[in-house]
Write a protein that holds these residues in place. Structure first.
Motif, short mmCIF file in Angstrom:
data_model
loop_
_atom_site.label_atom_id
_atom_site.label_comp_id
_atom_site.label_asym_id
_atom_site.label_seq_id
_atom_site.Cartn_x
_atom_site.Cartn_y
_atom_site.Cartn_z
N GLU A 1 3.30 9.61 -3.42
CA GLU A 1 4.36 9.36 -2.52
C GLU A 1 5.09 7.93 -2.71
OE1 GLU A 1 2.87 9.90 1.36
OE2 GLU A 1 2.61 12.03 1.11
N SER A 2 4.48 6.93 -3.14
CA SER A 2 4.94 5.91 -3.53
C SER A 2 6.05 5.88 -4.68
CB SER A 2 3.96 4.71 -3.63
OG SER A 2 3.07 4.61 -2.75
N ASN A 3 5.61 6.59 -5.74
CA ASN A 3 6.11 6.75 -6.98
C ASN A 3 7.58 7.64 -6.75
OD1 ASN A 3 4.39 5.27 -8.49
ND2 ASN A 3 3.34 7.25 -9.13
N THR A 4 7.42 8.56 -5.69
CA THR A 4 8.52 9.40 -5.44
C THR A 4 9.55 8.53 -4.65
OG1 THR A 4 7.12 11.36 -5.34
CG2 THR A 4 9.13 11.50 -4.34
N THR A 5 9.02 7.88 -3.71
CA THR A 5 10.07 6.83 -2.90
C THR A 5 10.68 6.02 -3.91
OG1 THR A 5 8.59 7.01 -1.05
CG2 THR A 5 10.06 5.14 -1.08
N GLU A 6 10.08 5.44 -4.78
CA GLU A 6 10.55 4.39 -5.64
C GLU A 6 11.72 5.17 -6.64
OE1 GLU A 6 9.34 1.12 -9.23
OE2 GLU A 6 7.73 2.19 -8.46
N MET A 7 11.42 6.34 -7.03
CA MET A 7 12.14 7.14 -7.85
C MET A 7 13.71 7.52 -7.19
SD MET A 7 13.51 10.54 -8.49
CE MET A 7 12.31 11.54 -7.83
N LEU A 8 13.61 7.79 -6.02
CA LEU A 8 14.65 8.35 -5.03
C LEU A 8 15.61 7.02 -4.67
CD1 LEU A 8 13.00 10.86 -2.79
CD2 LEU A 8 14.80 11.36 -4.63
N GLU A 9 14.68 6.04 -4.47
CA GLU A 9 15.46 4.83 -4.03
C GLU A 9 16.56 4.14 -5.24
OE1 GLU A 9 12.46 2.81 -0.89
OE2 GLU A 9 12.65 2.15 -2.77
N ASN A 10 15.89 4.25 -6.61
CA ASN A 10 16.49 3.74 -7.66
C ASN A 10 17.63 4.71 -7.97
OD1 ASN A 10 14.91 1.74 -7.85
ND2 ASN A 10 13.40 2.92 -9.38
N LEU A 11 17.54 6.28 -7.78
CA LEU A 11 18.35 7.14 -8.02
C LEU A 11 19.65 7.03 -7.00
CD1 LEU A 11 19.52 9.91 -9.60
CD2 LEU A 11 18.12 11.00 -8.00
N LEU A 12 19.39 7.06 -5.80
CA LEU A 12 20.50 6.90 -4.81
C LEU A 12 21.14 5.60 -4.99
CD1 LEU A 12 18.99 8.67 -1.88
CD2 LEU A 12 20.67 9.50 -3.35
N ARG A 13 20.51 4.58 -5.19
CA ARG A 13 21.15 3.24 -5.17
C ARG A 13 22.20 3.19 -6.39
NH1 ARG A 13 16.33 0.79 -3.13
NH2 ARG A 13 16.90 -0.01 -1.02
N SER A 14 21.56 3.85 -7.48
CA SER A 14 22.53 4.15 -8.93
C SER A 14 23.73 4.89 -8.37
CB SER A 14 21.57 4.58 -9.91
OG SER A 14 21.61 6.03 -9.56
N LEU A 15 23.83 5.63 -7.28
CA LEU A 15 24.81 6.37 -7.05
C LEU A 15 25.77 5.91 -6.04
CD1 LEU A 15 23.38 9.83 -6.64
CD2 LEU A 15 24.54 9.04 -8.75
N GLY A 16 25.29 4.63 -5.52
CA GLY A 16 26.11 3.54 -4.86
C GLY A 16 25.78 3.45 -3.32
N PHE A 17 24.41 4.09 -3.18
CA PHE A 17 24.05 3.79 -1.59
C PHE A 17 23.34 2.69 -1.49
CE2 PHE A 17 24.15 8.74 -2.17
CZ PHE A 17 24.83 8.83 -0.80
N LYS A 18 23.64 2.19 -0.55
CA LYS A 18 23.04 0.52 -0.42
C LYS A 18 21.74 0.63 0.34
CE LYS A 18 27.43 -1.59 -0.31
NZ LYS A 18 28.38 -2.51 0.46
N GLU A 19 21.84 1.52 1.40
CA GLU A 19 20.32 1.59 2.18
C GLU A 19 19.73 3.25 2.11
OE1 GLU A 19 20.84 0.80 6.20
OE2 GLU A 19 21.66 -1.18 6.06
N VAL A 20 18.37 3.17 1.64
CA VAL A 20 17.68 4.50 1.30
C VAL A 20 16.53 4.11 2.17
CG1 VAL A 20 16.66 6.08 -0.34
CG2 VAL A 20 18.85 4.44 -0.78
N ARG A 21 16.23 5.47 2.76
CA ARG A 21 15.11 5.50 3.59
C ARG A 21 14.03 6.81 3.38
NH1 ARG A 21 13.35 7.03 9.14
NH2 ARG A 21 11.58 5.77 9.90
N VAL A 22 13.21 6.75 3.03
CA VAL A 22 12.32 7.91 2.65
C VAL A 22 11.13 8.05 3.51
CG1 VAL A 22 11.17 9.10 0.73
CG2 VAL A 22 13.23 7.96 0.35
N THR A 23 10.88 9.16 4.25
CA THR A 23 9.68 9.20 5.29
C THR A 23 9.03 10.67 4.37
OG1 THR A 23 11.05 10.46 6.80
CG2 THR A 23 10.66 8.10 6.95
N TYR A 24 7.83 10.74 5.14
CA TYR A 24 6.97 11.95 4.70
C TYR A 24 6.30 12.43 5.89
CZ TYR A 24 7.24 10.32 -0.13
OH TYR A 24 7.84 9.90 -1.33
N GLY A 25 6.40 13.66 6.05
CA GLY A 25 5.71 14.53 6.95
C GLY A 25 5.96 15.89 6.90
N ASP A 26 4.89 16.85 7.54
CA ASP A 26 4.90 18.24 7.48
C ASP A 26 5.71 19.12 8.53
OD1 ASP A 26 3.37 18.21 5.46
OD2 ASP A 26 1.64 18.07 6.51
#
Length: 220
Positions: free
Chosen positions: A195-220
């Protein structure tokens, strides 16, 4: 004068033929043993291995929508002993010492996300993603790093192996090794790392697309 080997009629008795056949069989077996232990002789009668397997056939294709975020390497020593009631181990029973090495992957399934799980603000500078918790994949045993250390079998078990289709089967200890590796993966914190690695991957991806704030949560 009567020949001690031949009977009165000149025929060779049946027991002589049986003894001769046994001696011949022992001579052949002994010769094979000598060829296997004497250096140089085995190469003279060496065997050649040919692969006559047919081509592999594609049975199905599945689309993968999960992110493999972490992988753990595990090793376990399996000590499997089978005893028989009322019989000593020398007669019936077996004990196998097996080293099993394998991997377990942890992944996050991204295929079930819908519109409620991904939210983006109007100016496309902030994104919130809700993902399912990471899960563990099926343990995969590595045959290159797994091996049997020792095998002890009773007399009846060794005789049974002579008539078995697969006398060197290690299926029981392999299944046990896979189960122990899977249990170890559950206690290893591998899903948290995924989950930590997935969060880091998505944050880097979305910030490279211009997003300044990225929030990733996990839950069923």
């Amino acid at each position: 004068m009567t020949n001690p080997v031949k009977g009165p009629t000149g025929r060779v008795p049946g027991w002589v033929k049986v003894v001769g056949s046994v001696v011949l069989l022992l001579a052949v077996l002994f010769a094979g043993l000598r060829l296997s232990v004497l250096p140089g002789l085995k190469d003279l009668f060496g065997t050649e291995t040919r692969d006559r397997s047919g081509p592999a056939l594609l049975e199905s294709i599945q689309d993968i929508s999960r992110y493999e975020a972490a992988s753990g390497n595990f090793q376990v020593v399996v000590d499997l002993e089978k005893d028989a009631k009322f019989l000593p181990d020398a007669v019936r029973g077996s004990r196998t010492l097996y080293v099993g090495a394998g991997t377990v992957d942890a992944y996050v399934d991204l295929g079930a996300l819908d519109g409620d799980d991904v939210r983006v603000d109007d100016d496309r500078t902030s994104a919130t993603l809700r993902l399912p918790h990471a899960r563990l994949g099926t343990p995969a045993l590595d045959p290159e790093r797994s091996y049997a250390v020792s095998k002890q079998r009773g007399l009846l078990d060794r005789l049974g192996d002579l008539f078995s289709d697969n006398p060197h089967s290690e299926q029981a200890v392999q299944k046990l090794a896979v189960r122990h590796i899977g249990d170890a993966a559950k206690e290893s914190g591998l899903t948290g790392r995924a989950e930590s690695n997935t969060t880091e991957m998505l944050e880097n991806l979305l910030r490279s697309l211009g997003f300044k704030e990225v929030r990733v949560t996990y839950g069923d």
